[in-house]
Design an enzyme around this catalytic site. Structure first.
Site: not given
Ligand code: GLY
Ligand code: MN
Ligand code: MN
Length: 420
Positions: A23, A225, A242, A253, A332, A336, A343, A366, A370, A388, A390
């Site tokens: 529960d 991730h 991140d 983000d 990547h 987004h 997202h 972003e 890498y 990265r 962002e």
């Molecule tokens: N934190 C997930 C992304 O940067 O899309």
């Molecule tokens: Mn992002």
């Molecule tokens: Mn991110």
């Protein structure tokens, strides 16, 4: 409601409570569409929009107040308060929905709702249709069932002034959280200690994380991730954080990549400068009238050119862009949509063409590089560098607004914060 038409109805359910085990429930997060339309924070609720209904077009079904349950689970809003406080015209106990809602849908041509998302809602919807069809004289079941996503997500893509204000707050909390986190980022500390500082700062501002934070020291930053957050920070490594905050269901983000216990090595700095230049070039493309894809193309040109100049990729920018070889190090996309969901919803292509940016849209920018730790084709000094940067960027009628600009990203600005 006007977009759906007077002969239609729209039905959206609240997110169910999800159990972790026995529960013990997972922290509750309202469904973004339901929140967008109602602001109502409880599970076990259904919204029906019924254009032209004389006794009210906006109808909510929700839990009735119940003293015994409220002693265990806390206060509940109830149908009376729902009408008083949530801008709905009419509210009923959700226990009665099977008896009330089918009649309200009777005679309407089109029903807008989500299907295939929640088994329980799908089953409920079919139950209402069966009920309607078997009602006395045979009720008129809607002829068309339309996926609600297209209609609603098109609206969610354009942020209002009030939504932008919440997104600014979410961005501000996330920048504060990174500042606090980087103070905990010293050689010998655990990634989890940095995560603890992030979470502390978010909760201290009544926010929650908008996704599980990535706190990735050294080569862990090459795992896109990464969320294990259990390694130790080493002198001379970089630390990629991140982490976004969510304020009243609106997300931010942010990523920054910090030098730990000193400055950047020559190689780290060379890669950092490329990513930063790529990010600046990409942000410059986030403008009304440019394609969504322009930011990625700009970032990709800078990264491909930079990797070639450092001889990390053979040949020149053009050939590397054409062959896609840059994806070895930049695997990547550059951003987004962001909004209620990190997202966020909204089509990226329209009529098979990249979507044009318009005022009110918000995107992340972003880019990253890498270099896999096991890439034996490169000198050891390059391996395991993951960087990265962002930010969240709102498109305005005149230019753009970097919502997360308060957090430094120039090497000097970062060193001033992390004590280098
Ligand atoms: N934190 C997930 C992304 O940067 O899309
Ligand atoms: Mn992002
Ligand atoms: Mn991110």
């Amino acid at each position: 409601m006007h977009m759906a038409g007077a002969d239609s109805a729209l039905v959206v359910a609240a997110a169910p409570r999800r159990m972790r085990n026995a529960d013990a429930a997972w922290p509750y997060r309202q469904d973004s569409d339901f929140h967008y339309l109602t602001g109502f924070p409880e599970p076990d609720a259904v919204l029906a929009l019924l254009p032209g209904r004389v006794r009210g077009e906006v109808v909510l079904f929700c839990r009735e107040r119940d003293a015994a349950r409220e002693r265990i689970e806390g206060a509940c809003i109830g149908p009376e308060q729902a009408v008083a406080r949530f801008d709905v015209d009419d509210a009923f106990p959700v226990e009665d929905i099977d008896d009330i809602l089918p009649g309200m849908l009777e005679g309407r041509t089109r029903l807008y709702c989500h299907f295939g998302r929640e088994n329980e809602f799908d089953a409920q919807l079919l139950r209402w249709m069966r009920r309607l069809r078997s009602s006395r004289g045979g009720g008129v079941v809607p002829r068309e069932f339309v996926a609600l996503g297209h209609l609603l997500h098109e609206l969610r893509l354009y942020k209002s002034t009030a939504e932008l204000a919440l997104m600014r707050r979410a961005a501000q909390v996330a920048t504060t959280a990174q500042r606090e986190a980087v103070r905990a980022a010293r050689p010998g500390a655990g990634e989890y200690e940095v995560e603890a500082a992030l979470l502390h700062a978010m909760r201290a501002h009544a926010a929650v994380p908008s996704y599980p934070p990535t706190v990735a020291a050294g080569a862990n930053a090459c795992v896109l991730h990464y969320t294990a957050n259990r390694a130790k920070l080493k002198q001379g490594d970089l630390l990629l954080i991140d982490a976004g905050a969510e304020v009243e269901c609106y997300a931010s983000d942010i990523t920054r990549t910090w030098p730990i216990g000193g400055g950047f090595s020559r190689e780290q700095r060379a890669i950092y400068d490329i990513v930063l230049e790529a990010q600046h070039a990409a942000i410059d493309e986030v403008r009304a009238g440019r394609a969504f894809t322009a930011a990625h193309e700009a970032a990709t040109r800078v990264i491909a050119g930079g990797l070639c100049s450092l001889k990390l990729l053979p040949g020149g920018m053009r050939s590397v862009l054409k062959s896609g070889e840059y994806q070895r190090f930049f695997p990547h996309k550059t951003g987004h949509w962001i909004g209620l969901d990190v997202h966020d919803v909204g089509d990226y292509r329209v009529d098979d063409e990249p979507r044009m940016l318009e005022a009110g849209m918000v995107v992340t920018v972003e880019p990253g590089i890498y270099i896999p730790p096991d890439d034996a084709t490169l000198a050891a000094k390059w391996r395991g560098i993951g960087i990265r940067i962002e930010d969240d960027v709102a498109v305005g009628a005149r230019g753009n607004e970097v919502l997360t600009a308060a957090l430094p990203k120039t090497p000097d600005g970062m060193l001033a914060l992390c004590g280098g």
